[in-house]
Design a protein around this motif. Structure first.
Motif, PDB file in Angstrom:
ATOM      1  N   VAL A   1     -53.554  17.348 -15.683  1.00 22.74           N
ATOM      2  CA  VAL A   1     -54.808  17.040 -14.995  1.00 22.74           C
ATOM      3  C   VAL A   1     -55.779  16.448 -16.004  1.00 22.74           C
ATOM      4  O   VAL A   1     -55.865  16.900 -17.142  1.00 22.74           O
ATOM      5  CB  VAL A   1     -55.437  18.272 -14.295  1.00 22.74           C
TER       6      VAL A   1
ATOM      7  N   SER B   1     -47.873  14.231 -12.266  1.00 18.51           N
ATOM      8  CA  SER B   1     -46.847  15.289 -12.184  1.00 18.51           C
ATOM      9  C   SER B   1     -45.476  14.663 -12.048  1.00 18.51           C
ATOM     10  O   SER B   1     -45.331  13.505 -11.665  1.00 18.51           O
ATOM     11  CB  SER B   1     -47.122  16.197 -10.986  1.00 18.51           C
TER      12      SER B   1
ATOM     13  N   ARG C   1     -48.108  20.831  -6.918  1.00 19.68           N
ATOM     14  CA  ARG C   1     -48.745  20.678  -8.232  1.00 19.68           C
ATOM     15  C   ARG C   1     -49.831  21.732  -8.430  1.00 19.68           C
ATOM     16  O   ARG C   1     -49.967  22.272  -9.523  1.00 19.68           O
ATOM     17  CB  ARG C   1     -49.287  19.271  -8.425  1.00 19.68           C
ATOM     18  N   GLU C   2     -50.593  22.050  -7.387  1.00 20.26           N
ATOM     19  CA  GLU C   2     -51.633  23.060  -7.521  1.00 20.26           C
ATOM     20  C   GLU C   2     -51.029  24.449  -7.699  1.00 20.26           C
ATOM     21  O   GLU C   2     -51.517  25.250  -8.503  1.00 20.26           O
ATOM     22  CB  GLU C   2     -52.587  23.016  -6.340  1.00 20.26           C
TER      23      GLU C   2
ATOM     24  N   VAL D   1     -47.201  19.217 -14.923  1.00 21.03           N
ATOM     25  CA  VAL D   1     -48.423  18.815 -14.242  1.00 21.03           C
ATOM     26  C   VAL D   1     -49.461  18.565 -15.322  1.00 21.03           C
ATOM     27  O   VAL D   1     -49.655  19.398 -16.213  1.00 21.03           O
ATOM     28  CB  VAL D   1     -48.931  19.899 -13.260  1.00 21.03           C
TER      29      VAL D   1
ATOM     30  N   PRO E   1     -60.615  19.239 -12.043  1.00 19.30           N
ATOM     31  CA  PRO E   1     -59.522  18.262 -12.047  1.00 19.30           C
ATOM     32  C   PRO E   1     -59.938  16.990 -11.291  1.00 19.30           C
ATOM     33  O   PRO E   1     -60.324  17.052 -10.128  1.00 19.30           O
ATOM     34  CB  PRO E   1     -58.385  18.981 -11.316  1.00 19.30           C
TER      35      PRO E   1
ATOM     36  N   TRP F   1     -54.573  13.726 -11.186  1.00 18.54           N
ATOM     37  CA  TRP F   1     -53.361  14.524 -11.380  1.00 18.54           C
ATOM     38  C   TRP F   1     -52.187  13.611 -11.689  1.00 18.54           C
ATOM     39  O   TRP F   1     -52.037  12.557 -11.087  1.00 18.54           O
ATOM     40  CB  TRP F   1     -53.037  15.282 -10.104  1.00 18.54           C
TER      41      TRP F   1
END
Length: 148
Positions: free
Chosen positions: A86, A142, A10-11, A84, A137, A140
């Protein structure tokens, strides 16, 4: 059934040069403001993006400063579909951003010469049309729809 992306996935996905969709609480009887923006993100860091302080974008700046929080989403619109989102806290609103900070964002979306010219021109504007926001963030969400 979609799967949740790992922390690294995700990052890394958010760090890719995509157009982000920013959403912030509306005012009065209006719904949340949702707009596309250019942004920068490095895994493990904060999200940065800029907006204007005049004309049509003045509302966005004011809402972000008033709310102190936002939702931000990036997606892959072709198969395998991914997204994704945030939920962030606004940490800082810099009304006099450095050229380097603006260039870190514009260079993700424009050819080198254009990115530099855009950053130089906008940060030199005496009317201060840019506000560079930094957001942390906090949560999260996703999904990867290409996984079985």
């Amino acid at each position: 059934m979609p799967r949740t992306l790992t922390t690294t996935e995700r990052e890394d996905f958010l760090a890719e040069p995509r157009i982000g969709v920013l959403s912030v609480e509306g005012d009065g009887d209006r719904p949340p403001l949702t707009v596309p923006v250019w942004y920068a993100y490095e895994p493990g860091g904060d999200l940065t993006f800029f907006t204007g302080t005049q004309g049509r974008t003045a509302r966005k700046t004011r809402l972000l400063e008033d709310a102190g929080k936002l939702s931000f989403c990036v997606q892959q619109a072709e198969f395998p579909y991914k997204y994704v989102t945030v939920e962030c806290s606004v940490l800082k609103a810099d009304r006099e951003p450095r050229v380097e900070d603006v260039l870190a964002i514009t260079s993700r979306y424009l050819p080198e010469g254009h990115a530099q010219g855009f950053a130089d021109g906008e940060t030199a504007d005496p009317t201060g049309t840019f506000v560079l926001f930094t957001a942390r963030p906090d949560r999260w969400l996703s999904a990867d729809f290409g996984s079985e």
